[in-house]
Design a protein around this motif. Structure first.
Motif, PDB file in Angstrom:
ATOM      1  N   UNK A 129       0.835  -1.214   0.000  1.00 56.03           N
ATOM      2  CA  UNK A 129       0.000   0.000   0.000  1.00 56.03           C
ATOM      3  C   UNK A 129       0.862   1.253   0.000  1.00 56.03           C
ATOM      4  N   UNK A 130       1.911   1.259   0.815  1.00 49.81           N
ATOM      5  CA  UNK A 130       2.772   2.434   0.942  1.00 49.81           C
ATOM      6  C   UNK A 130       3.516   2.715  -0.359  1.00 49.81           C
ATOM      7  N   UNK A 131       4.057   1.670  -0.984  1.00 48.90           N
ATOM      8  CA  UNK A 131       4.793   1.883  -2.237  1.00 48.90           C
ATOM      9  C   UNK A 131       3.879   2.388  -3.337  1.00 48.90           C
ATOM     10  N   UNK A 132       2.619   1.949  -3.307  1.00 44.79           N
ATOM     11  CA  UNK A 132       1.665   2.433  -4.298  1.00 44.79           C
ATOM     12  C   UNK A 132       1.348   3.908  -4.087  1.00 44.79           C
ATOM     13  N   UNK A 133       1.128   4.283  -2.829  1.00 49.43           N
ATOM     14  CA  UNK A 133       0.815   5.677  -2.508  1.00 49.43           C
ATOM     15  C   UNK A 133       1.985   6.593  -2.869  1.00 49.43           C
ATOM     16  N   UNK A 134       3.210   6.135  -2.583  1.00 48.83           N
ATOM     17  CA  UNK A 134       4.402   6.955  -2.806  1.00 48.83           C
ATOM     18  C   UNK A 134       5.004   6.748  -4.192  1.00 48.83           C
ATOM     19  N   UNK A 135       4.374   5.869  -4.994  1.00 56.33           N
ATOM     20  CA  UNK A 135       4.853   5.580  -6.351  1.00 56.33           C
ATOM     21  C   UNK A 135       6.297   5.071  -6.347  1.00 56.33           C
ATOM     22  N   UNK A 136       6.563   4.125  -5.457  1.00 61.64           N
ATOM     23  CA  UNK A 136       7.878   3.503  -5.351  1.00 61.64           C
ATOM     24  C   UNK A 136       7.821   2.119  -5.985  1.00 61.64           C
ATOM     25  N   UNK A 137       8.813   1.792  -6.804  1.00 61.90           N
ATOM     26  CA  UNK A 137       8.939   0.458  -7.403  1.00 61.90           C
ATOM     27  C   UNK A 137       7.681   0.041  -8.161  1.00 61.90           C
ATOM     28  N   UNK A 138       7.078   0.963  -8.878  1.00 62.47           N
ATOM     29  CA  UNK A 138       5.869   0.674  -9.643  1.00 62.47           C
ATOM     30  C   UNK A 138       6.155   0.442 -11.130  1.00 62.47           C
ATOM     31  N   UNK A 139       7.411   0.583 -11.535  1.00 67.09           N
ATOM     32  CA  UNK A 139       7.758   0.462 -12.943  1.00 67.09           C
ATOM     33  C   UNK A 139       8.543  -0.812 -13.218  1.00 67.09           C
ATOM     34  N   UNK A 140       8.416  -1.373 -14.428  1.00 68.25           N
ATOM     35  CA  UNK A 140       9.228  -2.544 -14.780  1.00 68.25           C
ATOM     36  C   UNK A 140      10.697  -2.164 -14.908  1.00 68.25           C
ATOM     37  N   UNK A 141      11.552  -3.141 -14.732  1.00 68.88           N
ATOM     38  CA  UNK A 141      12.981  -2.930 -14.934  1.00 68.88           C
ATOM     39  C   UNK A 141      13.372  -3.357 -16.343  1.00 68.88           C
ATOM     40  N   UNK A 142      14.485  -2.849 -16.788  1.00 72.68           N
ATOM     41  CA  UNK A 142      14.983  -3.214 -18.114  1.00 72.68           C
ATOM     42  C   UNK A 142      15.324  -4.700 -18.171  1.00 72.68           C
ATOM     43  N   UNK A 143      14.882  -5.350 -19.224  1.00 72.38           N
ATOM     44  CA  UNK A 143      15.327  -6.699 -19.553  1.00 72.38           C
ATOM     45  C   UNK A 143      15.997  -6.617 -20.913  1.00 72.38           C
ATOM     46  N   UNK A 144      17.282  -6.934 -20.958  1.00 70.39           N
ATOM     47  CA  UNK A 144      18.066  -6.844 -22.198  1.00 70.39           C
ATOM     48  C   UNK A 144      18.509  -8.247 -22.593  1.00 70.39           C
ATOM     49  N   UNK A 145      18.210  -8.626 -23.821  1.00 73.31           N
ATOM     50  CA  UNK A 145      18.490  -9.983 -24.283  1.00 73.31           C
ATOM     51  C   UNK A 145      19.251  -9.916 -25.590  1.00 73.31           C
ATOM     52  N   UNK A 146      20.312 -10.698 -25.689  1.00 72.96           N
ATOM     53  CA  UNK A 146      21.124 -10.748 -26.892  1.00 72.96           C
ATOM     54  C   UNK A 146      20.829 -12.018 -27.683  1.00 72.96           C
ATOM     55  N   UNK A 147      20.723 -11.889 -28.966  1.00 76.19           N
ATOM     56  CA  UNK A 147      20.555 -13.020 -29.890  1.00 76.19           C
ATOM     57  C   UNK A 147      21.548 -12.824 -31.029  1.00 76.19           C
ATOM     58  N   UNK A 148      22.277 -13.827 -31.465  1.00 78.90           N
ATOM     59  CA  UNK A 148      22.486 -15.126 -30.806  1.00 78.90           C
ATOM     60  C   UNK A 148      23.441 -14.986 -29.634  1.00 78.90           C
ATOM     61  N   UNK A 149      24.123 -16.088 -29.282  1.00 80.85           N
ATOM     62  CA  UNK A 149      24.939 -16.072 -28.072  1.00 80.85           C
ATOM     63  C   UNK A 149      26.122 -15.120 -28.168  1.00 80.85           C
ATOM     64  N   UNK A 150      26.618 -14.830 -29.376  1.00 78.79           N
ATOM     65  CA  UNK A 150      27.779 -13.954 -29.523  1.00 78.79           C
ATOM     66  C   UNK A 150      27.446 -12.809 -30.446  1.00 78.79           C
ATOM     67  N   UNK A 151      26.786 -11.770 -29.935  1.00 82.03           N
ATOM     68  CA  UNK A 151      26.387 -10.655 -30.769  1.00 82.03           C
ATOM     69  C   UNK A 151      27.564  -9.731 -31.083  1.00 82.03           C
ATOM     70  N   UNK A 152      27.377  -8.892 -32.087  1.00 82.87           N
ATOM     71  CA  UNK A 152      28.391  -7.920 -32.477  1.00 82.87           C
ATOM     72  C   UNK A 152      28.038  -6.591 -31.836  1.00 82.87           C
TER      73      UNK A 152
END
Length: 572
Positions: free
Chosen positions: A513-536
């Motif tokens: 409830x507190x984090x919602x009221x204060x707008x803390x930690x309400x956003x997604x975090x970055x997920x970074x994915x590389x394809x294939x295993x050895x990108x340039x």
């Protein structure tokens, strides 16, 4: 073609803050389904998995960004050299797309910008200033042609899981894998961009039930290699049961395999009516999203078994239902809306959403509103695209103003919560009923399902505890107490460990409830994915690396699709 480096990205966070749309975000449940449920709302970030599909199915080295901040997006552009930058967006995030284009031109002037997603239903005139290319089709085939790669190669299904829903800010250890059965929908409801984006065609990603079953087994192995514990699967297919031959073949494979599965899927009344409740339970469906819409909407997908029969029989087998309602049909006035609301409340879906009848660009309803000159001038002449999200009405209605309909929508969300209680409690109650009804079944799949339901219910005891004290009203708090008593009587006394965990959920609920009221930690975090295993790329970067999986033979190539009102949907 070698030497081509690709960046595929969602629009930048934050979502749902000042100046943002009302429901568009990275969380389908919290934004639309468990809306207005406060601390009891499910929190689960949904990946824009279409981008993962495209990256997994092109030979060119590529990076996928899920929900970067502007700073993270700029850092990516500065640290790595890309030939093409593909941005997924919806109409309601068009303003974010404009900003990202400006950043791209500034920090990666040599890159060509490709636009994809449902936002591409906007006109060339509106989009062309912000891009070099527009993809208005499935994305794998489009990118393969663009990069001069083999378009006939079989499609690879990436292992791209999401975290299980968080309750009271508590992160579960399990993950949910998703599989795309197909995209598009032949039902052709006049408001549905999912159906009309692909011209009412259904394009299968998985052609046979055997293929689907083997793919689930393969995902299980992928999870084991990655060190993940899967809690189940999300099967992306707008109306899975409509394709009866494939579904029955899948059922037979599950029977032969003998292992109870856990699936969230989608099915219309028409599709579900082709199967018995036992067959649907045997397949492993724990949650099904189905449409209620409106009693006089007359969509063909709503024809079949009576809703009361369908809902009660499925719930008795432990299948929790997520039901959608629409308000703003021309025939509806307040009396009719409330009558339909009472009907759906009596059906008792575990999860529920109500959206406004919305004329999305590219749909027959949109064309009709323009032809009949019913579009409100402010949206026809100078539209605020941030409101194109199912939470606003843009055309004249015989009984409601746009403001009245929006307020009614919010009222119904609140009333649903007050009458039926938290969705998490409703889901557990259905699974508990499934356990009680199936535990003595002679069918090994159903008795195995009962044991799984029992495990679900026992593990959910701590999550039910705050509902005893913090439920929306006295009746719902009493319901929570009764459900806990019934669980204890039927499955065994609540242990000291379970009691301690239950007590710990109270401060977690307060923190939520507190984090919602204060707008803390309400956003997604970055997920970074590389394809294939050895990108340039030019410099080292921390990332997740996904291994390739065995190809699944399909004719053609396609890109996955989800619902139209959330950011996490398409990657065309």
């Amino acid at each position: 073609m070698s030497g081509q480096n690709i960046l595929l990205t969602t629009v930048c966070r934050p979502f749902s803050g000042h100046g943002e749309g009302d429901s568009v975000g990275a969380e389908l449940f919290h934004a639309q389904v468990t809306r207005e449920q406060g601390i009891f709302s499910y929190r689960q970030v949904i990946r824009c998995w279409g981008l993962d599909y495209i990256a997994e199915n092109i030979e060119a080295p590529s990076v996928v960004l899920h929900y970067p901040s502007e700073r993270e997006f700029i850092r990516e552009l500065k640290n790595h050299s890309y030939d093409y930058i593909g941005i997924n967006f919806v109409v309601a995030t068009f303003h974010k797309l404009k900003r990202m284009t400006k950043l791209t031109r500034s920090h990666a002037p040599g890159a060509r910008i490709i636009l994809g997603g449902y936002g591409t239903v906007l006109s060339d005139e509106e989009l062309s200033p912000y891009c070099d290319l527009i993809c208005r089709e499935e994305g794998i085939g489009y990118m393969r042609r663009l990069l001069k790669e083999d378009t006939a190669k079989p499609i690879m299904h990436p292992y791209a899981p999401v975290e299980s829903p968080r309750i009271y800010s508590y992160p579960l250890k399990t993950k949910v894998a998703h599989i795309t059965g197909g995209l598009g929908c032949p039902n052709g409801c006049d408001f549905c961009c999912t159906s009309h984006f692909f011209k009412r065609r259904y394009i299968p990603f998985v052609k046979s039930g055997q293929e689907l079953y083997q793919l689930m087994l393969h995902m299980d192995k992928q999870a084991e290699r990655a060190g993940d514990e899967l809690s189940g699967f999300i099967l992306i297919d707008e109306d899975f049961f409509l394709h009866e031959k494939r579904a029955r073949e899948f059922l037979q494979c599950v029977r032969e395999g003998g292992k109870p599965l856990s699936i969230m899927g989608f099915g219309s009344v028409r599709g579900l009516s082709k199967f018995t409740p036992d067959e649907i339970a045997e397949m492993g469906f724990d949650i099904l999203w189905t449409a209620f819409e409106g009693t006089e909407s007359n969509f063909s997908k709503l024809k079949g078994k009576s809703l009361s029969e369908l809902y009660s029989s499925l719930k008795s087998r432990g299948v929790a239902l997520l039901s959608s309602m629409i308000i703003g049909f021309p025939y509806q006035d307040r009396t009719k809306v409330m009558k339909e609301f009472r009907m759906i409340t009596e059906l008792g879906p575990s999860l529920w959403q109500v959206l406004i009848y919305f004329a999305f660009p590219g749909t027959p309803l949109h064309r009709q509103m323009l032809e009949e000159n019913r579009y409100l001038p402010e949206y026809r002449d100078d539209p605020d695209y941030r409101t194109f999200d199912g939470f606003a009405m843009h055309f004249r209605h015989p009984h409601f103003t746009a403001a009245e309909l929006k307020e009614m929508q919010r009222e119904l969300y609140r009333k649903n919560f007050e009458i039926l209680g938290p969705s998490l409690m409703r889901v557990v109650r259905v699974w508990f009923e499934g356990y009680r009804n199936l535990r003595n079944s002679s069918n090994p799949l159903l008795s195995g399902r009962a044991e799984r339901m029992k495990e679900y219910v026992r593990s959910a005891i701590p999550a039910l505890y705050p509902a005893k004290f913090l439920g929306p009203n006295k009746n719902r708090r009493d319901d929570a107490r009764k459900l806990l008593r019934d669980i204890s009587q039927e499955t065994g006394k609540i242990s000291m460990k379970e009691q301690l965990f239950s007590l710990a959920t109270i401060p977690l609920a307060v923190w939520t409830w507190l984090t919602s009221i204060l707008n803390i930690a309400q956003q997604p975090k970055l997920l970074r994915i590389e394809h294939p295993a050895t990108p340039v790329h030019r410099s080292e970067s921390k990332s997740v690396k996904l291994k390739s999986i065995s190809p699944v033979t399909l004719s053609g190539s396609s890109c996955p699709l989800c619902s139209c009102a959330v950011e996490s949907e398409t990657a065309e």
